[in-house]
Design an enzyme around this catalytic site. Structure first.
Site, short mmCIF file in Angstrom:
data_model
loop_
_atom_site.label_atom_id
_atom_site.label_comp_id
_atom_site.label_asym_id
_atom_site.label_seq_id
_atom_site.Cartn_x
_atom_site.Cartn_y
_atom_site.Cartn_z
N ASP A 210 6.01 14.74 42.10
CA ASP A 210 4.87 13.20 42.37
C ASP A 210 5.59 13.41 43.99
O ASP A 210 4.88 13.04 44.85
CB ASP A 210 4.80 12.05 41.63
CG ASP A 210 3.51 10.66 41.43
OD1 ASP A 210 3.10 11.77 41.82
OD2 ASP A 210 3.96 10.45 41.99
N CYS B 188 -7.04 10.40 42.36
CA CYS B 188 -5.63 9.81 41.97
C CYS B 188 -5.61 8.20 42.01
O CYS B 188 -4.58 7.85 41.97
CB CYS B 188 -4.77 10.75 43.51
SG CYS B 188 -2.83 10.22 43.30
N TYR C 149 -4.83 6.97 37.57
CA TYR C 149 -4.13 6.76 37.81
C TYR C 149 -4.88 4.25 37.70
O TYR C 149 -3.61 3.98 36.65
CB TYR C 149 -2.68 6.33 38.91
CG TYR C 149 -2.55 7.41 38.68
CD1 TYR C 149 -0.95 7.64 38.94
CD2 TYR C 149 -2.47 8.77 38.66
CE1 TYR C 149 -0.35 8.50 39.07
CE2 TYR C 149 -1.67 10.18 38.84
CZ TYR C 149 -0.04 10.08 39.19
OH TYR C 149 0.34 10.39 39.17
N TYR D 184 1.46 0.96 38.99
CA TYR D 184 -0.21 0.87 38.76
C TYR D 184 -1.17 0.40 38.15
O TYR D 184 -1.89 -0.14 38.55
CB TYR D 184 -0.45 2.22 38.26
CG TYR D 184 0.72 3.32 38.88
CD1 TYR D 184 -0.35 3.77 40.24
CD2 TYR D 184 1.16 3.91 38.90
CE1 TYR D 184 0.25 5.01 41.01
CE2 TYR D 184 1.96 4.86 39.73
CZ TYR D 184 1.55 4.91 40.54
OH TYR D 184 2.61 6.27 41.86
N GLU E 149 -5.16 16.30 37.75
CA GLU E 149 -4.74 15.21 37.08
C GLU E 149 -3.96 15.08 35.37
O GLU E 149 -2.25 15.02 34.85
CB GLU E 149 -5.16 13.68 37.21
CG GLU E 149 -5.20 13.03 38.27
CD GLU E 149 -3.94 13.29 39.24
OE1 GLU E 149 -3.35 12.31 38.68
OE2 GLU E 149 -4.24 12.99 40.50
#
Length: 220
Positions: free
Chosen positions: A44, A135, A139, A163, A205
């Site tokens: 990440d 993204c 998330y 998140y 993802e």
């Protein structure tokens, strides 16, 4: 139906697979092996550096000054997350961010970021937004979904809280509102391309979490 409704309906089966993935389940019940989470954090960190570049390209292509500033701020925020939160996570493993940066970019990360950068550089502003949107949005949805459960593992609980936090959710709502505005102006061919890019990066993802679960390495 809004354009974001149309986009989400295109990836509902993908999102269901994300929520069902053992990596996500292991975050909430605390059973996720730490080496899988470490794999995720390292990759990440690599991903976010290129994601920041993709957001900077979105800023450069944005026709509206407000959106230029917003995507530029998000690009800075992506780098800050890489330097801050990931450094903290690596510290929990007794390692440094510099050690993470020295590790190789692995196949799924390389494929995802290569597709992302090719799309934002080569496509329209709307296509670029479609490519970077998962993204943000996935998330946010995962964080929102997991926040009520949290995790008995404090490291995983911190990731979930980041998140699920209202500050991040507000950023995502801003990008979704922009996406709906863009959708009102798109010709059919460009609309199909935006949906295709959005669906593709949503698949990436899922693949990103799966790569961490499998502790992916280069096969040769």
């Amino acid at each position: 139906m809004t354009f974001t409704d149309e986009l989400w309906s295109a990836i509902e089966p993908i999102y269901a697979e994300i929520l069902a993935h053992p990596f996500i389940g292991g975050l909430t019940d605390g059973t996720l092996p730490q080496d899988a989470f470490r794999h995720f954090v390292v990759q990440d960190s690599h991903y976010l550096r290129d994601y920041a570049r993709a957001l900077a390209v979105c800023a450069a292509k944005a026709p509206d000054e407000q959106d230029v500033r917003a995507f530029a701020d998000d690009a800075v925020g992506a780098l800050a997350a890489e330097q801050g939160m990931h450094a903290e996570f690596m510290g929990a493993f007794g390692e440094s961010a510099e050690q993470a940066a020295a590790e190789p970019v692995l196949p799924t990360t390389r494929a995802y970021t290569s597709y992302l950068l090719a799309t934002v550089y080569g496509g329209s502003f709307a296509e670029a937004v479609g490519a970077v949107l998962p993204c943000y949005w996935i998330y946010a949805r995962v964080g929102e979904q997991l926040l009520s459960k949290s995790s008995p593992d404090p490291l995983y609980a911190k990731w979930i809280a980041t998140y699920g936090d209202e500050t991040f959710q507000a950023v995502v709502r801003r990008v979704l509102a922009l996406t709906d505005r863009l959708g009102e102006q798109l010709a059919p061919a460009e609309r199909r391309r935006v949906i295709e890019h959005f669906t593709t990066t949503s698949r990436y993802e899922w693949m990103f979490w799966d790569a961490a679960w499998r502790r992916e390495v280069w096969p040769v």
